[in-house]
Design a protein around this motif. Structure first.
Motif, PDB file in Angstrom:
ATOM      1  N   GLY A 164      43.619  30.034  58.084  1.00 35.79           N
ATOM      2  CA  GLY A 164      43.336  31.069  57.088  1.00 35.79           C
ATOM      3  C   GLY A 164      43.239  32.456  57.700  1.00 35.79           C
ATOM      4  N   LYS A 165      42.840  33.399  56.841  1.00 36.44           N
ATOM      5  CA  LYS A 165      42.670  34.801  57.247  1.00 36.44           C
ATOM      6  C   LYS A 165      41.223  35.013  57.670  1.00 36.44           C
ATOM      7  N   LEU A 166      41.010  35.925  58.596  1.00 36.52           N
ATOM      8  CA  LEU A 166      39.652  36.315  58.991  1.00 36.52           C
ATOM      9  C   LEU A 166      39.580  37.826  59.113  1.00 36.52           C
ATOM     10  N   PRO A 167      38.486  38.459  58.720  1.00 32.92           N
ATOM     11  CA  PRO A 167      37.427  37.833  57.935  1.00 32.92           C
ATOM     12  C   PRO A 167      37.935  37.452  56.542  1.00 32.92           C
ATOM     13  N   ILE A 168      37.229  36.529  55.905  1.00 37.08           N
ATOM     14  CA  ILE A 168      37.642  36.055  54.586  1.00 37.08           C
ATOM     15  C   ILE A 168      36.416  35.967  53.669  1.00 37.08           C
ATOM     16  N   VAL A 169      36.626  36.340  52.428  1.00 32.45           N
ATOM     17  CA  VAL A 169      35.623  36.092  51.389  1.00 32.45           C
ATOM     18  C   VAL A 169      35.921  34.705  50.829  1.00 32.45           C
ATOM     19  N   PRO A 170      35.061  33.699  51.060  1.00 27.02           N
ATOM     20  CA  PRO A 170      35.373  32.371  50.547  1.00 27.02           C
ATOM     21  C   PRO A 170      35.151  32.285  49.030  1.00 27.02           C
ATOM     22  N   GLY A 171      35.423  31.103  48.500  1.00 28.71           N
ATOM     23  CA  GLY A 171      35.137  30.862  47.084  1.00 28.71           C
ATOM     24  C   GLY A 171      36.390  30.738  46.246  1.00 28.71           C
ATOM     25  N   HIS A 172      36.647  29.521  45.729  1.00 26.30           N
ATOM     26  CA  HIS A 172      37.868  29.288  44.956  1.00 26.30           C
ATOM     27  C   HIS A 172      37.576  28.589  43.633  1.00 26.30           C
ATOM     28  N   GLU A 173      36.389  28.825  43.114  1.00 24.72           N
ATOM     29  CA  GLU A 173      36.060  28.345  41.763  1.00 24.72           C
ATOM     30  C   GLU A 173      35.466  29.548  41.038  1.00 24.72           C
ATOM     31  N   ILE A 174      36.343  30.516  40.746  1.00 27.58           N
ATOM     32  CA  ILE A 174      35.888  31.831  40.282  1.00 27.58           C
ATOM     33  C   ILE A 174      35.944  31.901  38.760  1.00 27.58           C
ATOM     34  N   VAL A 175      34.812  32.244  38.169  1.00 23.26           N
ATOM     35  CA  VAL A 175      34.783  32.563  36.746  1.00 23.26           C
ATOM     36  C   VAL A 175      34.538  34.061  36.662  1.00 23.26           C
ATOM     37  N   GLY A 176      35.470  34.775  36.034  1.00 27.37           N
ATOM     38  CA  GLY A 176      35.341  36.230  36.009  1.00 27.37           C
ATOM     39  C   GLY A 176      35.855  36.820  34.719  1.00 27.37           C
ATOM     40  N   GLU A 177      35.490  38.082  34.545  1.00 26.68           N
ATOM     41  CA  GLU A 177      35.942  38.813  33.355  1.00 26.68           C
ATOM     42  C   GLU A 177      37.002  39.808  33.800  1.00 26.68           C
ATOM     43  N   VAL A 178      38.120  39.825  33.069  1.00 21.28           N
ATOM     44  CA  VAL A 178      39.222  40.716  33.430  1.00 21.28           C
ATOM     45  C   VAL A 178      38.776  42.161  33.253  1.00 21.28           C
ATOM     46  N   VAL A 179      38.926  42.932  34.345  1.00 21.31           N
ATOM     47  CA  VAL A 179      38.595  44.361  34.298  1.00 21.31           C
ATOM     48  C   VAL A 179      39.862  45.179  34.099  1.00 21.31           C
ATOM     49  N   SER A 180      40.888  44.878  34.920  1.00 20.78           N
ATOM     50  CA  SER A 180      42.147  45.619  34.795  1.00 20.78           C
ATOM     51  C   SER A 180      43.292  44.736  35.276  1.00 20.78           C
ATOM     52  N   LEU A 181      44.497  45.149  34.912  1.00 16.34           N
ATOM     53  CA  LEU A 181      45.688  44.318  35.118  1.00 16.34           C
ATOM     54  C   LEU A 181      46.768  45.115  35.835  1.00 16.34           C
ATOM     55  N   GLY A 182      47.539  44.424  36.696  1.00 18.77           N
ATOM     56  CA  GLY A 182      48.739  45.043  37.248  1.00 18.77           C
ATOM     57  C   GLY A 182      49.757  45.254  36.140  1.00 18.77           C
ATOM     58  N   HIS A 183      50.731  46.155  36.374  1.00 19.17           N
ATOM     59  CA  HIS A 183      51.608  46.557  35.259  1.00 19.17           C
ATOM     60  C   HIS A 183      52.559  45.446  34.824  1.00 19.17           C
ATOM     61  N   ALA A 184      52.768  44.419  35.682  1.00 17.42           N
ATOM     62  CA  ALA A 184      53.687  43.341  35.299  1.00 17.42           C
ATOM     63  C   ALA A 184      52.968  42.143  34.671  1.00 17.42           C
ATOM     64  N   VAL A 185      51.648  42.209  34.539  1.00 16.19           N
ATOM     65  CA  VAL A 185      50.895  41.053  34.037  1.00 16.19           C
ATOM     66  C   VAL A 185      50.982  40.989  32.517  1.00 16.19           C
ATOM     67  N   ARG A 186      51.310  39.793  32.023  1.00 19.31           N
ATOM     68  CA  ARG A 186      51.323  39.555  30.577  1.00 19.31           C
ATOM     69  C   ARG A 186      50.382  38.385  30.279  1.00 19.31           C
ATOM     70  N   GLY A 187      49.823  38.380  29.101  1.00 18.51           N
ATOM     71  CA  GLY A 187      49.086  37.199  28.651  1.00 18.51           C
ATOM     72  C   GLY A 187      47.586  37.262  28.847  1.00 18.51           C
ATOM     73  N   PHE A 188      47.077  38.244  29.556  1.00 21.35           N
ATOM     74  CA  PHE A 188      45.621  38.410  29.685  1.00 21.35           C
ATOM     75  C   PHE A 188      45.256  39.822  29.249  1.00 21.35           C
ATOM     76  N   SER A 189      44.029  39.993  28.835  1.00 21.10           N
ATOM     77  CA  SER A 189      43.607  41.338  28.450  1.00 21.10           C
ATOM     78  C   SER A 189      42.197  41.624  28.965  1.00 21.10           C
ATOM     79  N   PRO A 190      41.846  42.893  29.144  1.00 21.65           N
ATOM     80  CA  PRO A 190      40.524  43.258  29.655  1.00 21.65           C
ATOM     81  C   PRO A 190      39.416  42.660  28.781  1.00 21.65           C
ATOM     82  N   GLY A 191      38.366  42.166  29.443  1.00 19.57           N
ATOM     83  CA  GLY A 191      37.239  41.574  28.726  1.00 19.57           C
ATOM     84  C   GLY A 191      37.337  40.065  28.611  1.00 19.57           C
TER      85      GLY A 191
END
Ligand SMILES: [Zn+2]
Ligand SMILES: [Zn+2]
Length: 328
Positions: free
Chosen positions: A52-79
């Motif tokens: 893997g990469k070092l240093p690394i922020v671990p954690g792969h069971e992430i529940v989060g709220e969308v804040v912002s999107l890259g310009h090519a992203v479709r199907g998700f929206s903020p909030g």
């Protein structure tokens, strides 16, 4: 933003403040609400996994709220609330990616291992690997679905139509898989560390009709066994408990060496196999199934800054169900 990072394997995580990143064209920026603590994180922290990469922020069971999107992203929206699993990137063009086996893509990148993960207040993720989450789960309850649930579900699928199923190691994944297996009408036997009566009681409360130590023989031979404990010595033990034609599924990403054993234990068309990573199809299937069972996750919640304590409790086998970080 506050993060907890692996700076040097073999040492506790360090608290590191970093700038909030901006999403690339295919990424979402998430405000992390909860992140599950998985045994794989321990292998990253301990340096058992070295690619893997070092240093690394671990954690792969992430529940989060969308804040912002890259310009090519479709199907998700903020909030919107979404989940980020272990599989964080694939090439999309290799023979594995094109044949439904993206979990084996040689270019795959994994969250919290190659890509910074969810032990943080914010995280980036490639949008096409994120999932909408069933609304019936709280943030903390949803987090363990994303690895313990998904990879547990894949391991259960590899057990085929086994009627009598043995599970070795009764942690986060097992406590979810047990509920699915019972829902499917299977007979479930749970194997724990010898003498771990709390875990055996927990397993029976989730539908196991027998629970005992890993060296014990179950009431009848297993049609399949799933090993969640990262202990190679369990492989011959599980084979000895498995009927001819049965499968022993090794579900962990890392395992201590498997000791040599007599061919007689494998004879009779028994199979030993591993389960590696997950596909997005596993995720879609399992996240649709979980609320129907319904799978209930039992979680112990720790604040983000106490991630080292959560890892220590997991290492000691003292978490009932799944440990989850509250990152809000
Ligand atoms: Zn590929
Ligand atoms: Zn995991």
């Amino acid at each position: 933003m506050r993060t907890m990072q692996v700076v040097q394997p073999g040492r506790p995580l360090d608290a590191v403040d970093m700038p909030i990143p901006a999403p690339g064209r295919d990424q979402v920026l998430l405000r992390v609400r909860a992140c599950g603590v998985c045994r794989t994180d321990l292998h990253v922290v301990d340096g058992d996994l070295t690619e893997g990469k070092l240093p690394i922020v671990p954690g792969h069971e992430i529940v989060g709220e969308v804040v912002s999107l890259g310009h090519a992203v479709r199907g998700f929206s903020p909030g919107e609330r979404i989940g980020v699993p272990w599989l964080g990137h694939t090439c999309g063009t290799c023979p594995n990616c094109r044949s439904g086996r993206e979990n084996l893509c040689p270019q795959a990148r994994f969250t919290g291992y190659h890509l910074d993960g969810g032990y943080a207040e914010y995280a980036l993720a490639e949008a096409r690997f994120c999932f909408p989450l069933p609304s019936t789960y709280s943030d903390a309850e949803a987090a363990p679905l994303l690895c313990a649930g998904l990879i547990g579900y894949r391991a259960l699928r590899m057990a085929g139509d086994a009627r009598v199923l043995g599970i070795y190691g009764f942690g986060a994944a097992a406590h979810i898989v047990a509920q699915v297996a019972c829902h499917q009408g299977r007979v479930l036997y749970a194997f724990t560390r010898p003498g771990d009566e709390d875990a055996q009681h927990f397993a029976r409360s989730l539908g196991a009709s027998w629970a005992g130590g890993s060296g014990e023989r179950p009431p009848q031979p297993l049609d399949a066994a799933i090993l969640f404990a990262p202990v190679g010595a369990l492989v011959p033990q599980a084979l000895a408990a498995t009927a001819p034609g049965g499968t022993v599924v090794c579900a962990g990403i890392h395992m201590s060496d498997i000791p040599s054993f007599p061919y007689q234990l494998l004879w009779g068309e028994r199979i030993v196999r591993s389960v590696a990573n997950l596909t997005r199809q596993d995720g879609e299937e399992f996240l649709a199934l979980a609320p129907k069972v319904p799978v209930r996750t039992e979680v112990e919640v720790f604040p983000l800054v106490r991630a080292n304590e959560a890892l220590a409790r997991l290492r000691a086998g003292r978490v009932r169900g799944a440990a989850v970080l509250d990152c809000t």
